[in-house]
Design an enzyme around this catalytic site. Sequence first.
Site, short mmCIF file in Angstrom:
data_model
loop_
_atom_site.label_atom_id
_atom_site.label_comp_id
_atom_site.label_asym_id
_atom_site.label_seq_id
_atom_site.Cartn_x
_atom_site.Cartn_y
_atom_site.Cartn_z
N ASP A 1 0.79 -1.25 0.03
CA ASP A 1 -0.18 -0.09 -0.03
C ASP A 1 0.91 1.18 -0.12
O ASP A 1 1.85 1.56 0.87
CB ASP A 1 -0.81 0.02 1.26
CG ASP A 1 -1.54 -1.34 1.54
OD1 ASP A 1 -1.39 -2.19 0.88
OD2 ASP A 1 -2.09 -1.18 2.68
N1 DQQ Z 1 -2.04 -3.56 3.86
C1 DQQ Z 1 -3.59 -3.94 3.86
C2 DQQ Z 1 -3.88 -2.96 4.83
C3 DQQ Z 1 -2.96 -3.09 5.95
C4 DQQ Z 1 -1.74 -3.19 5.22
C5 DQQ Z 1 -4.24 -3.60 2.73
C6 DQQ Z 1 -0.62 -4.04 5.78
O1 DQQ Z 1 -5.19 -3.30 5.65
O2 DQQ Z 1 -2.88 -2.08 6.92
O3 DQQ Z 1 -3.34 -3.95 1.55
O4 DQQ Z 1 0.59 -4.18 5.07
#
Ligand code: DQQ
Length: 581
Positions: A61
């Site tokens: 992300d």
């Molecule tokens: N990736 C998810 C989120 C979390 C993060 C979404 C963890 O919900 O915080 O891809 O790497």
Amino acid sequence: MRFFNVFMWGLVCFFHMSHSFKGVMAFHKVSKHLQNIKATEISEDHRTGYHFQPKQNWINDPNAPMFYKGIYHLFYQYNPKGSVWGNIVWAHSISQDLVNWTPLDPAIEPSESFDQFGCWSGSATVLPDEKPVILYTGIINEDPKPGYQVQNYAIPENYSDPFLTKWIKPSDNPILKPTKETVSAFRDPSTAWKLNGEWEMTIGSKVDKLGISYLYRSPDFINWTLVDHPLHQKENVGMWECPDFYPVSTTSDKGLDTTVIDGDIKHVFKVSLDLTRFDCYTIGKYDTNQDKYIPDEGMIDGWAGLRYDWGNFYASKSFFDPSKSRRIIWGWANESCNQDEYVRKGWAGIQLIPRTVWLDPSGKQLLLWPIAELETLRDQNVQLSNLVLKQGDKVEVEGITAAQADVDVVFTIPGLDKAETYDTKWDEIFPTETLAENICQIMGTTVQGGLGPFGLLTLTSKDFEEYTPVFFRVFNTPNTKRKVLMCSDAMPSTLNNQEYKPSFGGFVDVDLADNKISLRSLIDHSVVESFAAGGKTIITSRVYPTLALGNNAHLHLFNNGTETITIESLNAWSMKKPQMN
Ligand code: DQQ
């Protein structure tokens, strides 16, 4: 058009669904045996030329994008030790133009009891007097899966440093703890806004299958209380990750800061659906009396609704860029291959080209378009106009680096009466959520229609053993409304059968009154991002050609419909490589 009986549709549907879910990676999947393997050699074959990537290792992300004292900041989820998900820190890069990037040291790393097992996603809010603050999710225990989640804040060590090099995690963290029901489903705090003099922000969650966006309020950005009702919630959608809530103007394409909560605006509520790995949004009203988000009538809340992108695009985050009065969305595209392959390559994941977002004049959807700065990378240019494509024609676009290119085409179509008839059986056989991609998959580029399939064959090998087609089909429907289907099909993209090769599709909401439709594709070795009709429908495909690599990749225009199509104009550019981390 070929005849397909119901049995065959059923079969195709079954194959499609099983195929499709193969691509839905189980996230937060812990692979302890792989997460600390750092590659000594990085495989260059499918690395991108102008997309955001670190030198090596896993990324996911985008986090807390912001503009501060003339500098753009991008933080992102990163494994410093290997190329599968794990050991998550906030990596940090800076840029003056969103195109050339310089890496800094990670901004936030596990170090304290409130984040020792991971620093997960979050957002930035710029407080008065230009004081940015980050809210992020800390993992304090790996049990229960996917981890016990709390919310923390971090502030710059030195506000006069435009690079925001060092971040402090004050000792009064964590500032929010989950309830018993949400210990491992309580994450991704949003950018905050202000209501009645207090700060508010939302956090993604679920209870069973109910997706929830919890609402928190604070007078000082440190002491937060749970509001007695959520900002929004929806049954049967599963975990809502990375909620994003922001205003869009109804009178202008300029972006707005989250603190704008009334006037000629609507609000956008976006969530990343963990169950299906798509970023879906609705447009609606922020009812400030009830302090609730209410989607506009007719909006479909969930997987069957609107998406930022109908392909490989997830966990997006938007920010307001005050220097150019625009709102920009960053999204992440994962790889489509398996984890052993990530380890072999030494890297996994890219950030897609940032997209400016604004409200379509209809008020019914958003428009997303690559940031203007990307055009500074345009190099060698080829132009075509009034080129006629008869049924079966393929025309090569020569003179550019076809594996690293930006292509913008306007197609003119003849009378719409020749469009094939939309088969209403499809509406019964295929779920609404996958209808467009199901039709793309069964028809491909070879099933002949009237108007279409026509479009681009990107990343084509010399003898067409491999190609990634991006194309349209136009249908007449019984109620005389046209249906325009856009497809981006990874199925023929590689001879490597180990890869996940989805055929993605989306409908384009245009009436074709002027008999024209445009397509822009950003082609970059293993990614093709395509924008139809000025950003109404967007599809991103990740692809892994074995032959159509580097200088051996080609680009073609094609038409396999019975009706002649004209390329009113085509502009294609080789794309330069920016400074990339
Ligand atoms: N990736 C998810 C989120 C979390 C993060 C979404 C963890 O919900 O915080 O891809 O790497």
